[in-house]
Write an enzyme that holds these catalytic residues in place. Structure first.
Site, PDB file in Angstrom:
ATOM      1  N   LEU A 107      42.440  43.509  39.926  1.00 13.23           N
ATOM      2  CA  LEU A 107      42.968  43.352  38.099  1.00 13.23           C
ATOM      3  C   LEU A 107      41.561  42.506  38.207  1.00 13.23           C
ATOM      4  O   LEU A 107      41.679  41.440  38.299  1.00 13.23           O
ATOM      5  CB  LEU A 107      43.856  43.054  37.518  1.00 13.23           C
ATOM      6  CG  LEU A 107      45.386  43.752  37.853  1.00 13.23           C
ATOM      7  CD1 LEU A 107      46.267  43.401  37.022  1.00 13.23           C
ATOM      8  CD2 LEU A 107      45.246  45.540  38.019  1.00 13.23           C
ATOM      9  N   ASP A 108      40.789  42.896  37.176  1.00 15.23           N
ATOM     10  CA  ASP A 108      39.979  41.718  36.831  1.00 15.23           C
ATOM     11  C   ASP A 108      40.157  41.344  35.827  1.00 15.23           C
ATOM     12  O   ASP A 108      41.621  41.722  35.482  1.00 15.23           O
ATOM     13  CB  ASP A 108      38.683  42.573  36.382  1.00 15.23           C
ATOM     14  CG  ASP A 108      38.886  43.795  35.397  1.00 15.23           C
ATOM     15  OD1 ASP A 108      39.290  43.902  34.667  1.00 15.23           O
ATOM     16  OD2 ASP A 108      37.511  44.433  35.420  1.00 15.23           O
ATOM     17  N   SER A 109      39.913  40.764  34.683  1.00 16.01           N
ATOM     18  CA  SER A 109      40.421  40.034  33.381  1.00 16.01           C
ATOM     19  C   SER A 109      41.025  41.213  32.157  1.00 16.01           C
ATOM     20  O   SER A 109      41.963  41.135  31.805  1.00 16.01           O
ATOM     21  CB  SER A 109      39.543  39.212  32.474  1.00 16.01           C
ATOM     22  OG  SER A 109      38.320  39.569  31.928  1.00 16.01           O
TER      23      SER A 109
END
Lengths: 244, 84
Positions: free
Chosen positions: B38-40
């Site tokens: 996951l990214d931000s």
């Protein structure tokens, strides 16, 4: 299934022309207005005449509850919103020296917060869908400043900063966010000026005339196209070389 | 794991599977960035989904300490307990 767009301030002027241009691309268009119900209906007729479909939605973009309801209404009529054009805006001009707080607050609330509130709501669906096109209508006043418009130019400059930040935040999701900055355009905002003042204004435009809402709409519609996929975080001045 | 924690874990799993992530990757110990990928923006989306599902509010500052799936479960459990 056709793409679904929302155009805020779509009852007249530039917003109407953009709604019609998106209708001509076959989109389903949510035509937002705050007070001009009859004018919004006329925009809807023009959208339908251009080959699109739409609904009119009354909402004050400076109210986040209104914004949420507007999106819900359009979503239940047509499906997820993939195109947003933030065009709703007002002017309350006066020299900064004597500008009242409420003239400042109201212009910032509608022109800047309203744009943010609509972007925030739209991005929820766009991030999920991994697709979206947002066009924010700024102004040359937000690029160069404009005497008598401290509130308006601050809001429109704010829209440019907002556009660039959002573009960076969501670029990885195939969502583009751009701003357009029209100069003098034939709308009620300018034609309501005294004739002498209007002529003076036109005299400063190298193109020698005001732009038309259709000319602005053509740029906006291009940025809303799926093919405009690498153009993001940009500001497009459309002003007949006024600020060149 | 308590019933509440299991429920939160299942909601997280359902959300991430809905985003195309392999269910097998979503263990309690999994690192949201390194293991789940996951990214931000993904974490923000997950947080919004959890806020909505459990009627809690998670301030952005508290997302900074969020590393594993278990961190997310514990954070929501703590918020839900306060609200209950």
């Amino acid at each position: 299934m056709s793409e679904v767009a929302i155009v805020t301030g779509g009852s007249r002027g530039i917003g109407r022309a953009i709604a019609v241009a998106l209708g001509a691309k076959g989109m389903s268009v949510g035509i937002n207005y705050r007070s001009g119900a009859d004018e919004a209906k006329e925009t809807l007729r023009l959208v339908e005449g251009a080959g699109g479909e739409g609904i009119c939605v009354a909402a004050d973009v400076s109210s986040k509850e209104d914004v949420d309801r507007m999106f819900s209404e359009v979503e239940s009529a047509f499906g997820p919103v993939s195109v947003l054009v933030n065009n709703a805006g007002i002017r309350r001009d006066g020299l900064a020296l004597s500008m009242k707080d409420d003239a400042w607050d109201e212009v910032i609330a509608i022109n800047l917060f309203g744009t943010f509130a609509c972007c925030r709501r739209a991005l929820k669906g766009m991030v999920r869908a991994r697709y979206g096109r947002i066009v924010n209508v700024s102004s040359v006043a937000g690029v160069s400043g404009s005497p008598g418009q401290a509130n308006y130019s601050a809001a429109k400059a704010g829209v440019i900063g907002l556009t660039k930040t959002l573009a960076r935040e969501v670029a990885s999701r195939n969502i583009t966010v751009n701003a357009i900055a029209p100069g003098v355009v034939e709308t009620e905002l300018t034609t309501s000026l005294p004739e002498k003042r209007y002529e003076e204004l036109i005299g400063t435009v190298p193109a020698g005339r005001a732009g038309t809402p259709d000319e602005v709409a053509s740029l906006a519609a291009h940025l809303c196209d799926a093919s405009s996929s690498y153009t993001t975080g940009a500001v497009f001045v459309i002003d007949g070389a006024l600020t060149a | 794991m308590s019933d509440k924690n299991t429920e939160i874990y299942e909601v997280i799993k359902e959300h991430l599977v809905g985003r195309g992530i392999d269910a097998g990757q979503i263990t309690m110990e999994a690192d949201l960035a390194k293991n789940v990928g996951l990214d931000s923006l993904d974490v923000t989306e997950l947080t919004l989904a959890l806020e909505e599902h459990f009627s809690v509010e998670i301030p952005d500052e508290e997302l900074e300490g969020l590393v594993t799936v278990k961190d997310a479960v514990d954070l929501v459990a703590a918020k839900a307990a306060v609200g209950a």
